[in-house]
Design a protein around this motif. Structure first.
Motif, PDB file in Angstrom:
ATOM      1  N   TYR A   1       0.833  -1.201   0.000  1.00 37.55           N
ATOM      2  CA  TYR A   1       0.000   0.000   0.000  1.00 37.55           C
ATOM      3  C   TYR A   1       0.870   1.256   0.000  1.00 37.55           C
ATOM      4  O   TYR A   1       0.608   2.210  -0.741  1.00 37.55           O
ATOM      5  N   VAL A   2       1.896   1.270   0.830  1.00 34.89           N
ATOM      6  CA  VAL A   2       2.780   2.437   0.896  1.00 34.89           C
ATOM      7  C   VAL A   2       3.443   2.673  -0.447  1.00 34.89           C
ATOM      8  O   VAL A   2       3.555   3.820  -0.909  1.00 34.89           O
ATOM      9  N   LYS A   3       3.886   1.608  -1.101  1.00 35.72           N
ATOM     10  CA  LYS A   3       4.516   1.743  -2.420  1.00 35.72           C
ATOM     11  C   LYS A   3       3.528   2.338  -3.425  1.00 35.72           C
ATOM     12  O   LYS A   3       3.877   3.228  -4.213  1.00 35.72           O
ATOM     13  N   ILE A   4       2.285   1.868  -3.406  1.00 36.24           N
ATOM     14  CA  ILE A   4       1.277   2.390  -4.325  1.00 36.24           C
ATOM     15  C   ILE A   4       0.937   3.839  -4.001  1.00 36.24           C
ATOM     16  O   ILE A   4       0.838   4.696  -4.885  1.00 36.24           O
ATOM     17  N   TYR A   5       0.766   4.125  -2.724  1.00 28.66           N
ATOM     18  CA  TYR A   5       0.341   5.463  -2.305  1.00 28.66           C
ATOM     19  C   TYR A   5       1.436   6.515  -2.471  1.00 28.66           C
ATOM     20  O   TYR A   5       1.173   7.637  -2.899  1.00 28.66           O
ATOM     21  N   ALA A   6       2.666   6.147  -2.098  1.00 33.95           N
ATOM     22  CA  ALA A   6       3.728   7.162  -2.008  1.00 33.95           C
ATOM     23  C   ALA A   6       4.893   6.918  -2.946  1.00 33.95           C
ATOM     24  O   ALA A   6       5.859   7.688  -2.948  1.00 33.95           O
ATOM     25  N   ASP A   7       4.826   5.855  -3.760  1.00 29.03           N
ATOM     26  CA  ASP A   7       5.890   5.532  -4.710  1.00 29.03           C
ATOM     27  C   ASP A   7       7.230   5.336  -4.011  1.00 29.03           C
ATOM     28  O   ASP A   7       8.276   5.714  -4.521  1.00 29.03           O
ATOM     29  N   GLU A   8       7.168   4.717  -2.822  1.00 31.73           N
ATOM     30  CA  GLU A   8       8.396   4.450  -2.076  1.00 31.73           C
ATOM     31  C   GLU A   8       8.114   3.330  -1.081  1.00 31.73           C
ATOM     32  O   GLU A   8       7.172   3.421  -0.291  1.00 31.73           O
ATOM     33  N   LEU A   9       8.927   2.275  -1.125  1.00 26.66           N
ATOM     34  CA  LEU A   9       8.773   1.196  -0.161  1.00 26.66           C
ATOM     35  C   LEU A   9       9.337   1.608   1.198  1.00 26.66           C
ATOM     36  O   LEU A   9      10.391   2.247   1.258  1.00 26.66           O
ATOM     37  N   PRO A  10       8.664   1.258   2.275  1.00 25.16           N
ATOM     38  CA  PRO A  10       9.227   1.563   3.590  1.00 25.16           C
ATOM     39  C   PRO A  10      10.434   0.682   3.881  1.00 25.16           C
ATOM     40  O   PRO A  10      10.501  -0.474   3.444  1.00 25.16           O
ATOM     41  N   GLU A  11      11.363   1.237   4.625  1.00 18.10           N
ATOM     42  CA  GLU A  11      12.531   0.465   5.050  1.00 18.10           C
ATOM     43  C   GLU A  11      12.098  -0.564   6.108  1.00 18.10           C
ATOM     44  O   GLU A  11      11.106  -0.354   6.821  1.00 18.10           O
ATOM     45  N   PRO A  12      12.841  -1.671   6.228  1.00 18.29           N
ATOM     46  CA  PRO A  12      12.508  -2.670   7.249  1.00 18.29           C
ATOM     47  C   PRO A  12      12.393  -2.076   8.647  1.00 18.29           C
ATOM     48  O   PRO A  12      11.506  -2.440   9.416  1.00 18.29           O
ATOM     49  N   ARG A  13      13.278  -1.129   8.991  1.00 18.61           N
ATOM     50  CA  ARG A  13      13.221  -0.522  10.324  1.00 18.61           C
ATOM     51  C   ARG A  13      11.946   0.303  10.492  1.00 18.61           C
ATOM     52  O   ARG A  13      11.388   0.374  11.588  1.00 18.61           O
ATOM     53  N   GLU A  14      11.480   0.923   9.416  1.00 23.89           N
ATOM     54  CA  GLU A  14      10.244   1.693   9.485  1.00 23.89           C
ATOM     55  C   GLU A  14       9.041   0.776   9.687  1.00 23.89           C
ATOM     56  O   GLU A  14       8.140   1.083  10.475  1.00 23.89           O
ATOM     57  N   MET A  15       9.059  -0.356   8.991  1.00 16.68           N
ATOM     58  CA  MET A  15       7.975  -1.310   9.155  1.00 16.68           C
ATOM     59  C   MET A  15       8.013  -1.952  10.538  1.00 16.68           C
ATOM     60  O   MET A  15       6.961  -2.233  11.128  1.00 16.68           O
ATOM     61  N   ALA A  16       9.211  -2.162  11.058  1.00 22.02           N
ATOM     62  CA  ALA A  16       9.327  -2.750  12.399  1.00 22.02           C
ATOM     63  C   ALA A  16       8.704  -1.821  13.435  1.00 22.02           C
ATOM     64  O   ALA A  16       7.971  -2.267  14.330  1.00 22.02           O
ATOM     65  N   ARG A  17       8.970  -0.517  13.308  1.00 23.86           N
ATOM     66  CA  ARG A  17       8.378   0.444  14.239  1.00 23.86           C
ATOM     67  C   ARG A  17       6.859   0.496  14.067  1.00 23.86           C
ATOM     68  O   ARG A  17       6.113   0.573  15.040  1.00 23.86           O
ATOM     69  N   PHE A  18       6.437   0.474  12.818  1.00 24.38           N
ATOM     70  CA  PHE A  18       5.007   0.515  12.526  1.00 24.38           C
ATOM     71  C   PHE A  18       4.283  -0.697  13.107  1.00 24.38           C
ATOM     72  O   PHE A  18       3.275  -0.574  13.811  1.00 24.38           O
ATOM     73  N   ASN A  19       4.813  -1.887  12.831  1.00 25.08           N
ATOM     74  CA  ASN A  19       4.167  -3.112  13.289  1.00 25.08           C
ATOM     75  C   ASN A  19       4.148  -3.222  14.805  1.00 25.08           C
ATOM     76  O   ASN A  19       3.203  -3.782  15.374  1.00 25.08           O
ATOM     77  N   ALA A  20       5.171  -2.675  15.441  1.00 25.06           N
ATOM     78  CA  ALA A  20       5.251  -2.746  16.895  1.00 25.06           C
ATOM     79  C   ALA A  20       4.084  -2.011  17.561  1.00 25.06           C
ATOM     80  O   ALA A  20       3.724  -2.306  18.707  1.00 25.06           O
ATOM     81  N   ARG A  21       3.491  -1.058  16.841  1.00 24.77           N
ATOM     82  CA  ARG A  21       2.358  -0.319  17.402  1.00 24.77           C
ATOM     83  C   ARG A  21       1.113  -1.188  17.499  1.00 24.77           C
ATOM     84  O   ARG A  21       0.191  -0.875  18.268  1.00 24.77           O
ATOM     85  N   PHE A  22       1.059  -2.273  16.732  1.00 24.03           N
ATOM     86  CA  PHE A  22      -0.150  -3.078  16.651  1.00 24.03           C
ATOM     87  C   PHE A  22       0.034  -4.511  17.150  1.00 24.03           C
ATOM     88  O   PHE A  22      -0.961  -5.217  17.329  1.00 24.03           O
TER      89      PHE A  22
END
Length: 207
Positions: free
Chosen positions: A184-205
């Motif tokens: 979704y992020v790639k489609i929305y913003a034309d940029e894949l999130p870095e693994p560290r960014e996804m790790a922080r994101f997933n940790a919230r949930f």
């Protein structure tokens, strides 16, 4: 005070209590359930207690709409201006707004959109909110270097998908949703999130 004796003792409750009762009735049963007598019964208060806090039912409905904007439009717009080091992280901030409990009130959004189908004034409020939200998303993307026309289209893609989740009441477990986030992020913003960014994101949930 014991609410079982509330009506007999003349206790009137509070403005916040009446609003909360109206909110619960709206999200549970729709706008036709937001009426003074049923709310009084829900609160175990007299019907006349209502008029200490609101002039009439329309005043309560107006307050509920103001609360809807505070629980939906405001947090979404705020999410577009949160600190981010990358475009992908900025997009993750927006998605957090929709996914995190207690941020964007999806049940209230669904109820108000349903309400708007029978009330032109509410429909006008929805239209204005849609415009404000889209403008905030477009400005966020433009800030990260996306051309104006493309930013507008990407903003609409983000927004229509997220509102679609709400309007369709999509049944998607959190693990499935999280697994789809990088794409979704790639489609929305034309940029894949870095693994560290996804790790922080997933940790919230994932607790």
């Amino acid at each position: 005070m014991d609410q079982a004796n509330a009506s007999e003792t003349g206790w009137r409750g509070s403005r916040e209590g009446w609003l909360e009762a109206g909110y619960q009735a709206l999200i549970e049963s729709g706008i036709d359930a937001v009426k003074i007598l049923p709310l009084a019964k829900r609160l175990n208060l007299s019907r006349t207690s209502f008029y200490w806090f609101f002039e009439d039912r329309e005043a309560l409905l107006s307050a509920l709409l103001d609360g809807w904007e505070l629980r939906t439009t405001r947090p979404l717009i705020d999410s577009t201006t949160q600190y981010a080091e990358t475009r992908a992280e900025a997009m993750l901030n927006v998605l957090t707004c929709f996914l995190a409990p207690g941020v964007f009130d999806s049940r209230l959004e669904f109820a108000v959109r349903s309400w708007s189908l029978q009330d032109q004034n509410v429909a006008a409020r929805i239209k204005a909110a849609d415009q404000a939200r889209l403008e905030a998303l477009t400005q966020m993307l433009a800030k990260w270097g996306i051309a104006p026309d493309e930013a507008d289209i990407r903003a609409r893609t983000i927004y229509l998908v997220q509102i679609g989740y709400i309007s369709m009441q999509a049944d998607e477990d959190i693990e499935t949703r999280l697994a789809r986030i990088p794409t979704y992020v790639k489609i929305y913003a034309d940029e894949l999130p870095e693994p560290r960014e996804m790790a922080r994101f997933n940790a919230r949930f994932r607790r």
